[in-house]
Design an enzyme around this catalytic site. Structure first.
Site, PDB file in Angstrom:
ATOM      1  N   ALA A   4     -11.515   6.438  -3.849  1.00 54.06           N
ATOM      2  CA  ALA A   4     -10.925   7.788  -3.350  1.00 54.06           C
ATOM      3  C   ALA A   4     -10.289   7.442  -1.951  1.00 54.06           C
ATOM      4  CB  ALA A   4     -11.786   8.850  -3.367  1.00 54.06           C
ATOM      5  N   CYS A  49       0.658  12.151  -6.939  1.00 53.82           N
ATOM      6  CA  CYS A  49       0.250  12.764  -5.762  1.00 53.82           C
ATOM      7  C   CYS A  49       0.231  14.260  -5.942  1.00 53.82           C
ATOM      8  CB  CYS A  49       1.288  12.409  -4.781  1.00 53.82           C
ATOM      9  SG  CYS A  49       1.121  10.771  -4.218  1.00 53.82           S
ATOM     10  N   LEU A  88      -4.882   7.507   0.029  1.00 56.73           N
ATOM     11  CA  LEU A  88      -3.557   7.077   0.524  1.00 56.73           C
ATOM     12  C   LEU A  88      -3.604   6.889   2.160  1.00 56.73           C
ATOM     13  CD1 LEU A  88      -0.805   9.046  -1.274  1.00 56.73           C
ATOM     14  CD2 LEU A  88      -1.308   6.522  -1.426  1.00 56.73           C
ATOM     15  N   LYS A  94       0.707  -1.334  -0.077  1.00 59.09           N
ATOM     16  CA  LYS A  94       0.062   0.096   0.101  1.00 59.09           C
ATOM     17  C   LYS A  94       0.867   1.023   0.018  1.00 59.09           C
ATOM     18  CE  LYS A  94      -3.383   3.096   0.394  1.00 59.09           C
ATOM     19  NZ  LYS A  94      -4.297   3.309  -0.744  1.00 59.09           N
ATOM     20  N   GLY A  95       0.352   1.945  -0.788  1.00 58.21           N
ATOM     21  CA  GLY A  95       1.175   3.612  -0.966  1.00 58.21           C
ATOM     22  C   GLY A  95       1.495   3.845   0.556  1.00 58.21           C
TER      23      GLY A  95
HETATM   24  C1  LIG Z   1      -8.404   0.886  -3.917  1.00 56.15           C
HETATM   25  C2  LIG Z   1      -7.218   1.150  -4.522  1.00 56.15           C
HETATM   26  C3  LIG Z   1      -6.136   1.772  -3.946  1.00 56.15           C
HETATM   27  C4  LIG Z   1      -5.003   2.089  -4.687  1.00 56.15           C
HETATM   28  N1  LIG Z   1      -3.929   2.734  -4.103  1.00 56.15           N
HETATM   29  C5  LIG Z   1      -2.849   3.081  -4.504  1.00 56.15           C
HETATM   30  C6  LIG Z   1      -1.590   3.365  -3.946  1.00 56.15           C
HETATM   31  O1  LIG Z   1      -1.785   3.743  -2.801  1.00 56.15           O
HETATM   32  N2  LIG Z   1      -0.409   3.837  -4.554  1.00 56.15           N
HETATM   33  C7  LIG Z   1      -0.421   3.570  -5.830  1.00 56.15           C
HETATM   34  O2  LIG Z   1       0.684   4.123  -6.471  1.00 56.15           O
HETATM   35  N3  LIG Z   1      -1.468   3.016  -6.349  1.00 56.15           N
HETATM   36  C8  LIG Z   1      -2.705   2.822  -5.909  1.00 56.15           C
HETATM   37  N4  LIG Z   1      -3.666   2.429  -6.558  1.00 56.15           N
HETATM   38  C9  LIG Z   1      -3.618   2.050  -8.209  1.00 56.15           C
HETATM   39  C10 LIG Z   1      -3.347   0.733  -8.296  1.00 56.15           C
HETATM   40  O3  LIG Z   1      -2.200   0.231  -7.943  1.00 56.15           O
HETATM   41  C11 LIG Z   1      -3.222   0.469  -9.821  1.00 56.15           C
HETATM   42  O4  LIG Z   1      -2.248   1.280 -10.351  1.00 56.15           O
HETATM   43  C12 LIG Z   1      -4.657   0.910 -10.733  1.00 56.15           C
HETATM   44  O5  LIG Z   1      -5.683   0.474  -9.779  1.00 56.15           O
HETATM   45  C13 LIG Z   1      -4.882   0.209 -11.920  1.00 56.15           C
HETATM   46  O6  LIG Z   1      -4.809  -1.175 -11.824  1.00 56.15           O
HETATM   47  P1  LIG Z   1      -5.959  -1.926 -11.747  1.00 56.15           P
HETATM   48  O7  LIG Z   1      -6.928  -1.548 -12.747  1.00 56.15           O
HETATM   49  O8  LIG Z   1      -5.463  -3.440 -12.097  1.00 56.15           O
HETATM   50  O9  LIG Z   1      -6.671  -1.766 -10.475  1.00 56.15           O
HETATM   51  C14 LIG Z   1      -4.830   1.923  -6.030  1.00 56.15           C
HETATM   52  C15 LIG Z   1      -5.844   1.320  -6.670  1.00 56.15           C
HETATM   53  C16 LIG Z   1      -7.026   0.874  -5.823  1.00 56.15           C
HETATM   54  C17 LIG Z   1      -8.120   0.368  -6.604  1.00 56.15           C
END
Ligand SMILES: Cc1cc2nc3c(=O)[nH]c(=O)nc-3n(C[C@H](O)[C@H](O)[C@H](O)COP(=O)(O)O)c2cc1C
Ligand SMILES: Cc1cc2nc3c(=O)[nH]c(=O)nc-3n(C[C@H](O)[C@H](O)[C@H](O)COP(=O)(O)OP(=O)(O)OC[C@H]3O[C@@H](n4cnc5c(N)ncnc54)[C@H](O)[C@@H]3O)c2cc1C
Ligand SMILES: Cc1cc2nc3c(=O)[nH]c(=O)nc-3n(C[C@H](O)[C@H](O)[C@H](O)COP(=O)(O)OP(=O)(O)OC[C@H]3O[C@@H](n4cnc5c(N)ncnc54)[C@H](O)[C@@H]3O)c2cc1C
Ligand SMILES: Cc1cc2nc3c(=O)[nH]c(=O)nc-3n(C[C@H](O)[C@H](O)[C@H](O)COP(=O)(O)O)c2cc1C
Ligand code: FES
Ligand code: FES
EC number: 1.3.-.-
Lengths: 304, 245, 304, 245
Positions: A70, A131, A73, A45-46
């Site tokens: 949304a 960010c 982070l 997690k970020g």
């Molecule tokens: C609930 C959720 C939380 C996310 N939190 C982060 C994050 O903390 N840091 C980050 O770089 N990407 C975050 N992402 C983006 C994902 O890592 C990914 O780049 C993005 O969802 C596209 O991939 P997907 O279509 O397989 O979900 C988040 C995505 C989701 C759905």
């Protein structure tokens, strides 16, 4: 026997399947479900300097073949992660870990990355530049090549770990951002983060997400992600982690053909907690059907 | 938590928009009333969280109110339909904490988890008073089912067409000796009950839009006096003293 | 009785439902299916100066809740449209028509718009700036605020018809492009055009679309379109035609809440040729459920 | 063209990957063999175009080869499933132009539209020779059905396991007196047949990825000597003299 191993620069993964940041926490919830050691890696997690509570509710909305989030982070902060999560990760996963790092200033990115540099299991620093820069009126680092390069340089200056910049798709020319990161010394790239989206509740006539907009992910964005991975593969010579809408072993192969060396899977894990396990299990069969003996050979094979 | 296939055995319409569903399958992951399941539906990306109304070793009882496409599709599944279900999600109610005579307060579809809770309380020698609130008499359901369990049942409707005119808070005020509540219903109701002076404690079932339902995404986090908690994993039951509005 | 009429500047439409350019040809195919006079308007196929054959096959690929197209602006050219299609349109549709115009240079845009200026039934010129500028190395007009403004000025100089600029979503900041168009004199905006996407055929290991990339449209892009309409509504005071992924009367209302005065429907027509008819029929009921007596009141109602 | 609901009556497996489907519904929009239907499938955005193998007043016969998710789902529909179908799409074959003894050449799943064509030719007093090509004997289907129609049937397989070893072009060369062909099959086959010296004319059924299937989107346009034509509306049948490779 299909050889599933892939390389991200100097880092070798047993297979290209990596749960994406924000959809896998720090591994705890999934470790109760399956043996994480089947994974190539996972991206945690970020993590930011201070603990973050994230955005108000609701944070989630559904869309056609996808979702908005949304979360904002939400994370316990880097010190708590190093103290509480890193030792636990060592128990539940024995492969290389990708540490996703958030930040709201160059300094924060650099400090976070410095703190993670001594942790052996952290194989790659994945720097999320989607960010807002608090020192530049909240402009997103990832939307400007100069800002993206600055983050890259700031981070590279403090760590010997490989630095992968995680790019946002909400830009006119993602190849330009990728090049700026490459020129600034990035060791690799990860793309895409979520697309900015919005839903409105017809009953309340207000945005469904309290934060107004959310990040779109899931199968809906897959063709956008494949296109961007292709564009970046043509523009820079760095290893790419492809991400965005991947939900099957076939999608993993398609993303690799576009140019990815490994593939992250996000939203699919939320819909099906066993998604990554199933993909790992399906990959050999899919490769065999495609006549592929070494999955790494797929990387970029659709080009030229 | 367990992912498995459940088979829809029957769907029965209870009111204009409320249905009772019986799903057969492996319920071994269900450990407490107040837990929920998360159901995958064809054509919907996210699963739909539904409280476990009651359960046996090999069947789940669910009460579903149709509010959108997902719940619409769910109640219209034909018997025999197989559904991909995550079962045994959330913490569930702790029925040992409410004393011998707690009150169970449910509003609308929120009465669902109270049914299994009431039954298990009675089995454990606890005698709950149950207060159920509906908009109007025609929206009421499961009154007979609760009565048959053998618990004291009070009913309120907003228009007074059935039982007391008013809200479940009015029902609670009529039994001031009950000082511990188990509560499920819409947020305004939870808040009103939470404010009742007579309560020394209580367990409140919350709802939130969920990404995963098993604690991985932080999509459902809400602030509490114990820091942020995930409604899906640390909840859906929050305790009176930790709730922040 | 719900009042469905809406205004796009000075142009009044009996309802907000407009088939989107490229999915409705010049009306012929649909006129065989239903009475086009139920529609608010329709936007004809993007028309260029010279006849265009478009791209090689395949031009279409499926995606999750959407599709890619790389038709490549196939059209008979503006003179043939004026000679053959305009008179035919007058027979099959009696409302205001939106003339979608493509172009590969400022001059071409201006000439095309000039030619259409005397046609009474053309109520709005919809200028598609998602086209490559042949005089600027193929850079897309719509990706640069200066180029977008230049097209706006070139077109406004030659016509008294209302000019709606149709914006591409493949930009970092669509509000910036919108503002540039507004400042250059645009009378309204239409957004979004398609998102750039790509699929790769696992069997051939080549892009599925012969032209490599295609435009993504359909329900998958709806949340992106709603977000962009919102952003543009906040940035400029012009009427907006919302477009992107709309496929139900509910979606029309959601798009209007975000800021659209009328709504275009594209890919949904291809999946279901009666989509617009059904939406027109469903709108009164949906408005009643939402307690809306005048649909025009929805425009922007989710803001502020 | 007509949009209407058809009901799947039965699905019968013919080979490892090929199925015969019977759909009941209103076929009034079907006017010629060689036309196709475009079928909406749950969870798929685009419809799937399938040739009409044959039709009666109230039923369609389709032959479907499973190549991806859509065709996979289609052949697995249970009897009784309702499908949203656009029927009567495309120009179809003109059987009056082939003389009294044309040859019908089909490769693989491309034999489908030739069946209805052959039947209608025979009804019209035309006696076609039918040449069908398959990869191997185990991939062959509908041989008996064609035979029963009463037409002369030639079969080729690439591996020689059934009939002549070779391609449908080899079959055609054996009947040099046939100088007009009706052809459906994969593109390389169409091209090979198109190049046969013995043909003075012919009608060729083309495939293209389609956005709409009814002429609105230009997704399927291909160049011909008569300008661009839409495979879905101006085709799928193109005439020998207009074809450009
Ligand atoms: C609930 C959720 C939380 C996310 N939190 C982060 C994050 O903390 N840091 C980050 O770089 N990407 C975050 N992402 C983006 C994902 O890592 C990914 O780049 C993005 O969802 C596209 O991939 P997907 O279509 O397989 O979900 C988040 C995505 C989701 C759905
Ligand atoms: C822990 C928990 C237990 C629940 N128990 C029950 C129950 O026993 N019976 C019952 O009928 N309903 C219950 N709900 C509410 C139920 O989940 C929603 O009504 C349902 O998800 C709506 O889906 P839809 O597609 O019909 O509506 P839509 O509004 O179309 O759904 C769109 C999206 O919003 C989400 N959503 C909409 N309303 C809610 C809500 N109230 N809570 C959470 N997510 C929502 C959906 O899951 C979906 O992701 C419960 C919710 C939670 C969180
Ligand atoms: C006029 C016409 C008549 C046809 N008749 C038949 C028939 O009688 N029997 C039969 O089995 N098949 C027929 N096909 C081919 C059939 O349409 C495809 O096999 C089918 O669409 C594949 O869908 P899928 O989801 O299984 O495969 P996928 O590969 O997953 O499909 C992905 C997308 O590509 C499209 N697509 C894939 N292959 C083709 C193709 N060959 N032609 C057009 N679109 C394609 C699909 O429609 C879908 O949009 C015909 C095609 C056309 C154009
Ligand atoms: C097949 C196809 C052709 C299109 N051609 C044009 C065009 O010629 N000019 C234009 O401005 N937009 C064109 N578009 C874009 C649509 O008008 C619309 O902006 C886009 O598809 C998003 O809406 P949708 O999701 O409802 O399809 C085309 C879209 C499709 C699917
Ligand atoms: S819904 Fe994902 S953590 Fe609760
Ligand atoms: S598929 Fe749309 S015109 Fe042929």
């Amino acid at each position: 026997m299909v050889n599933l191993s892939v390389r991200l620069g100097d880092v070798e993964l047993k297979n290209p399947v990596i749960p994406a940041s924000g959809t896998f926490g720090y591994g705890r919830e999934y470790a109760e479900l399956y043996d994480l050691d089947i994974l190539g890696s996972f991206s945690w997690k970020g993590t930011t300097a201070a603990p973050r509570l994230g955005n108000p509710q609701p944070r989630i909305a559904e869309t056609a073949s996808g979702m908005l989030n949304a979360v904002g982070l939400q994370n316990p902060g880097i010190d708590a992660v190093i103290a509480d999560e890193v030792p636990h990760i060592a128990e539940i996963f024995h492969g290389p870990v990708i540490a996703n790092v958030g930040g709201f200033s160059l300094q924060e990115y650099a400090e976070n990355c410095a703190k993670l540099s001594d942790i052996d299991q952290v194989a790659i620093l994945e720097v999320n530049i989607s960010c807002p820069n608090v020192h530049a009126g909240g402009k997103n680092f990832g939307c400007d090549p100069h800002a993206a390069a600055e983050v890259t340089r700031a981070v590279k200056a403090v760590t010997k770990k490989p630095v992968f910049m995680k790019l946002t798709p909400n830009v006119t020319d993602i190849a330009e951002i990728a090049k700026a990161c490459a020129d600034a010394g990035a060791d690799g790239l990860c793309l895409i983060n979520t697309l900015l989206g919005m839903r409105i509740d017809l009953k309340t006539k207000k945005p469904l997400i309290a934060n107004r907009t959310g990040g779109l992910s899931g199968p809906a964005v897959f063709p956008v992600a494949v296109r961007m991975v292709w564009d970046v593969y043509e523009a820079v010579k760095l290893p790419i982690i492809g991400c965005g809408g991947v939900s099957s072993a076939e999608d993993v192969c398609e993303m690799m053909l576009a140019g990815a060396s490994a593939v992250e899977i996000g939203a699919a894990n939320l819909r099906d907690p066993y998604a990554c396990k199933k993909i790992v299990e399906d990959l050999p069969g899919v490769c065999e059907r495609l006549g592929v003996g070494r999955i790494a050979d797929l990387t970029g094979a659709a080009h030229g | 938590m367990k992912q498995s296939l459940f088979t829809l055995e029957h769907a029965r319409q209870l009111t204009a928009d409320t249905y009772e569903l019986v799903l057969s399958g492996d319920t071994s992951a269900v450990t407490a009333p107040g837990q929920f399941v998360n159901i995958q539906l064809p054509g919907k990306f996210l699963r739909r969280p539904i409280s476990i109304c009651n359960w046996t070793e090999d069947a789940l009882l669910l009460l579903v109110r149709v509010v959108g496409e997902g719940t619409h599709d769910l109640v219209r599944c034909v018997p025999g339909t197989e559904l991909d279900v995550l079962s045994g999600l959330g913490n569930g109610f702790d029925l040992t904490l409410g004393g011998a005579h707690p009150i169970l307060l449910g509003g609308g579809i929120g009465i669902a988890p109270l049914y299994g809770l009431a039954q298990r309380m009675l089995e454990a020698g606890i005698t709950p008073t149950v207060g159920l609130g509906f908009r109007s008499g025609k929206d009421a359901f499961y009154l007979e089912e609760f009565s048959k369990l053998g618990c004291r049942l009070l009913v309120a409707t907003e228009d007074g067409s059935l039982g007391t005119r008013g809200f479940v808070t009015d029902l609670a005020k009529n039994v001031p000796e009950c000082d511990y509540a188990f509560v499920c219903g819409p947020t305004p109701m939870l808040k009103a009950v939470h404010g009742l002076g007579q309560l020394t404690g209580g367990q409140f079932s919350f709802e939130a839009r969920m990404g995963c339902g098993f604690g991985a995404c932080m999509g459902c986090s809400v602030p509490t006096t114990n820091g942020y908690k995930r409604v899906c994993k640390d909840g859906p039951i929050l305790y009176k003293e930790e709730i922040v509005w």
